[in-house]
Design a protein around this motif. Structure first.
Motif, PDB file in Angstrom:
ATOM      1  N   UNK A   1      -6.792  70.596  50.691  1.00 14.90           N
ATOM      2  CA  UNK A   1      -6.777  72.022  51.001  1.00 14.90           C
ATOM      3  C   UNK A   1      -5.821  72.254  52.171  1.00 14.90           C
ATOM      4  N   UNK A   2      -4.968  73.244  52.042  1.00 12.99           N
ATOM      5  CA  UNK A   2      -4.016  73.541  53.120  1.00 12.99           C
ATOM      6  C   UNK A   2      -4.137  74.977  53.605  1.00 12.99           C
ATOM      7  N   UNK A   3      -5.008  75.793  52.980  1.00  7.66           N
ATOM      8  CA  UNK A   3      -5.149  77.192  53.356  1.00  7.66           C
ATOM      9  C   UNK A   3      -5.870  77.321  54.703  1.00  7.66           C
ATOM     10  N   UNK A   4      -5.698  78.503  55.320  1.00 11.21           N
ATOM     11  CA  UNK A   4      -6.486  78.872  56.483  1.00 11.21           C
ATOM     12  C   UNK A   4      -7.461  79.950  56.048  1.00 11.21           C
ATOM     13  N   UNK A   5      -8.720  79.820  56.455  1.00 10.34           N
ATOM     14  CA  UNK A   5      -9.778  80.697  55.978  1.00 10.34           C
ATOM     15  C   UNK A   5     -10.359  81.510  57.125  1.00 10.34           C
ATOM     16  N   UNK A   6     -10.828  82.708  56.792  1.00  5.72           N
ATOM     17  CA  UNK A   6     -11.509  83.579  57.739  1.00  5.72           C
ATOM     18  C   UNK A   6     -12.965  83.687  57.298  1.00  5.72           C
ATOM     19  N   UNK A   7     -13.908  83.313  58.181  1.00  9.45           N
ATOM     20  CA  UNK A   7     -15.306  83.192  57.795  1.00  9.45           C
ATOM     21  C   UNK A   7     -16.205  83.843  58.840  1.00  9.45           C
ATOM     22  N   UNK A   8     -17.200  84.617  58.375  1.00  5.37           N
ATOM     23  CA  UNK A   8     -18.237  85.170  59.245  1.00  5.37           C
ATOM     24  C   UNK A   8     -19.441  84.240  59.241  1.00  5.37           C
ATOM     25  N   UNK A   9     -20.009  83.981  60.427  1.00  7.84           N
ATOM     26  CA  UNK A   9     -21.244  83.206  60.566  1.00  7.84           C
ATOM     27  C   UNK A   9     -22.324  84.112  61.145  1.00  7.84           C
ATOM     28  N   UNK A  10     -23.536  84.038  60.569  1.00  9.00           N
ATOM     29  CA  UNK A  10     -24.676  84.825  61.020  1.00  9.00           C
ATOM     30  C   UNK A  10     -25.903  83.915  61.068  1.00  9.00           C
ATOM     31  N   UNK A  11     -27.054  84.496  61.433  1.00  8.69           N
ATOM     32  CA  UNK A  11     -28.289  83.704  61.471  1.00  8.69           C
ATOM     33  C   UNK A  11     -28.709  83.257  60.082  1.00  8.69           C
ATOM     34  N   UNK A  12     -28.264  83.957  59.048  1.00  8.03           N
ATOM     35  CA  UNK A  12     -28.599  83.588  57.675  1.00  8.03           C
ATOM     36  C   UNK A  12     -27.449  82.889  56.957  1.00  8.03           C
ATOM     37  N   UNK A  13     -26.274  82.878  57.553  1.00  5.74           N
ATOM     38  CA  UNK A  13     -25.112  82.176  56.987  1.00  5.74           C
ATOM     39  C   UNK A  13     -24.568  81.253  58.068  1.00  5.74           C
ATOM     40  N   UNK A  14     -25.233  80.105  58.227  1.00  6.88           N
ATOM     41  CA  UNK A  14     -24.928  79.211  59.348  1.00  6.88           C
ATOM     42  C   UNK A  14     -23.873  78.173  59.031  1.00  6.88           C
ATOM     43  N   UNK A  15     -23.575  77.974  57.746  1.00  7.68           N
ATOM     44  CA  UNK A  15     -22.558  76.988  57.415  1.00  7.68           C
ATOM     45  C   UNK A  15     -21.643  77.506  56.325  1.00  7.68           C
ATOM     46  N   UNK A  16     -20.499  76.840  56.172  1.00  5.96           N
ATOM     47  CA  UNK A  16     -19.489  77.259  55.208  1.00  5.96           C
ATOM     48  C   UNK A  16     -18.630  76.054  54.874  1.00  5.96           C
ATOM     49  N   UNK A  17     -18.206  75.953  53.625  1.00  2.58           N
ATOM     50  CA  UNK A  17     -17.341  74.842  53.261  1.00  2.58           C
ATOM     51  C   UNK A  17     -17.172  74.718  51.763  1.00  2.58           C
ATOM     52  N   UNK A  18     -17.015  73.483  51.308  1.00  2.00           N
ATOM     53  CA  UNK A  18     -16.673  73.206  49.921  1.00  2.00           C
ATOM     54  C   UNK A  18     -17.626  72.185  49.321  1.00  2.00           C
ATOM     55  N   UNK A  19     -18.315  72.576  48.246  1.00  3.89           N
ATOM     56  CA  UNK A  19     -19.050  71.586  47.466  1.00  3.89           C
ATOM     57  C   UNK A  19     -18.066  70.706  46.702  1.00  3.89           C
ATOM     58  N   UNK A  20     -16.988  71.323  46.194  1.00  2.00           N
ATOM     59  CA  UNK A  20     -15.975  70.592  45.430  1.00  2.00           C
ATOM     60  C   UNK A  20     -14.752  70.355  46.314  1.00  2.00           C
ATOM     61  N   UNK A  21     -14.932  69.629  47.410  1.00  2.37           N
ATOM     62  CA  UNK A  21     -13.838  69.426  48.351  1.00  2.37           C
ATOM     63  C   UNK A  21     -12.738  68.554  47.749  1.00  2.37           C
ATOM     64  N   UNK A  22     -13.105  67.399  47.212  1.00  2.00           N
ATOM     65  CA  UNK A  22     -12.145  66.501  46.585  1.00  2.00           C
ATOM     66  C   UNK A  22     -12.919  65.585  45.638  1.00  2.00           C
ATOM     67  N   UNK A  23     -12.387  65.301  44.443  1.00  2.00           N
ATOM     68  CA  UNK A  23     -13.074  64.380  43.544  1.00  2.00           C
ATOM     69  C   UNK A  23     -13.273  63.019  44.195  1.00  2.00           C
ATOM     70  N   UNK A  24     -14.431  62.426  43.949  1.00  2.00           N
ATOM     71  CA  UNK A  24     -14.740  61.129  44.563  1.00  2.00           C
ATOM     72  C   UNK A  24     -13.700  60.089  44.180  1.00  2.00           C
ATOM     73  N   UNK A  25     -13.279  60.100  42.911  1.00  4.43           N
ATOM     74  CA  UNK A  25     -12.277  59.127  42.466  1.00  4.43           C
ATOM     75  C   UNK A  25     -10.964  59.295  43.219  1.00  4.43           C
ATOM     76  N   UNK A  26     -10.555  60.552  43.466  1.00  8.81           N
ATOM     77  CA  UNK A  26      -9.315  60.810  44.199  1.00  8.81           C
ATOM     78  C   UNK A  26      -9.460  60.416  45.672  1.00  8.81           C
ATOM     79  N   UNK A  27     -10.643  60.622  46.243  1.00 10.01           N
ATOM     80  CA  UNK A  27     -10.895  60.251  47.637  1.00 10.01           C
ATOM     81  C   UNK A  27     -10.650  58.765  47.855  1.00 10.01           C
ATOM     82  N   UNK A  28     -10.952  57.965  46.848  1.00  7.25           N
ATOM     83  CA  UNK A  28     -10.808  56.520  46.971  1.00  7.25           C
ATOM     84  C   UNK A  28      -9.382  56.040  46.799  1.00  7.25           C
ATOM     85  N   UNK A  29      -8.474  56.947  46.403  1.00  7.23           N
ATOM     86  CA  UNK A  29      -7.076  56.582  46.189  1.00  7.23           C
ATOM     87  C   UNK A  29      -6.237  56.956  47.403  1.00  7.23           C
TER      88      UNK A  29
END
Length: 260
Positions: free
Chosen positions: A203-231
């Motif tokens: 990922x190379x983008x820059x993101x704008x994110x709001x954090x609140x008491x009910x939205x405490x985290x932010x990110x990617x479930x599909x950040x990178x395939x595990x197989x690609x991470x190992x390469x």
């Protein structure tokens, strides 16, 4: 075009006030529109929004209209106020900036409700905060690796990495999340916005994110395939993680100094 009358008065709006600090940073941070928290007047919920361009635009809108009956109609008499910080009074539909701060207000129906006050503080961040980690023993991390806490923009953060994916991506993708540790103690209407550049695996983008008491985290479930991470991203069972953070604005409850 509706006709409006202008009024100057000393008494501050009874229902809502919002103070925007470092007003000129709105456009520099790419925040083209800001929507306030809700406030109650005349037994209905409302909110205000401000847009910046060649002109400042201010709107009053009803909130929660989906719960109203079909063919609903509310007749409202309202005023939008702007605080003149030099003369210490309020004027409708004219703008005043002092030390790059401005104050808007609103009244709806009869002046009887308790006033809501919020403060929007925009930050000048010439250099983003950078944080990096060397993660050793990647194959033995278990379900999740959590970084130590670090401070950026006067708030505490950490990073969560799921080597084998979170509950949604188990066995398929590495998952990575940024968590605002402080946000769990925010009041219901407090929030902050950041610009973040993520770990650079895919990922190379820059993101704008709001954090609140009910939205405490932010990110990617599909950040990178595990197989690609190992390469190439894991060498000698180690990987490197880096993130850039700029806290651009903080919205909080705040007393207003004018006692009128």
């Amino acid at each position: 075009m509706p006709e409006f009358t202008k009024e100057t008065r000393d008494a501050s709006p009874a229902h809502f006030l919002i103070r925007i600090e470092s007003f000129s940073l709105l456009s520099k941070h790419g925040i083209k529109e800001y929507e306030s928290r809700e406030f109650v007047a005349g037994d209905y919920k409302w909110h205000k929004s401000e847009k910046e361009g060649n002109h400042v635009s201010v709107y009053l809108a009803m909130a929660g209209t989906s719960s109203l009956p079909v063919d609903w109609e509310v007749n409202a008499v309202f005023s939008i106020f702007l605080y003149n910080q030099i003369l210490d009074n309020y004027l409708c539909f004219r703008g005043f900036l002092v030390d790059d701060n401005c104050v808007f207000g609103a009244e709806v129906f009869v002046i009887k409700s308790q006033r809501v006050v919020e403060c929007v503080s925009l930050r000048k961040v010439p250099v983003p905060y950078k944080r990096d980690w060397k993660i050793s023993g990647f194959s033995e991390l278990g379900n999740v690796w959590i970084s130590e806490e670090f401070t950026a923009g006067d708030h505490k953060w950490n990073v969560e990495l799921y080597p084998d994916g979170d509950i949604r991506e188990k066995g398929r993708n590495v998952s990575v999340f940024l968590r605002c540790v402080d946000s769990k103690s925010f009041a219901p209407d407090e929030k902050l916005i950041i610009f973040a550049s993520p770990p650079a695996a895919s990922h190379s983008e820059t993101y704008s994110i709001w954090f609140t008491s009910s939205a405490t985290n932010w990110g990617w479930s599909e950040f990178i395939p595990i197989a690609e991470m190992r390469k190439g991203f894991i060498v000698d069972d180690c990987c490197f993680l880096e993130i850039d953070i700029s806290v651009q604005a903080v919205v909080r409850n705040a007393p207003y100094p004018n006692s009128n």
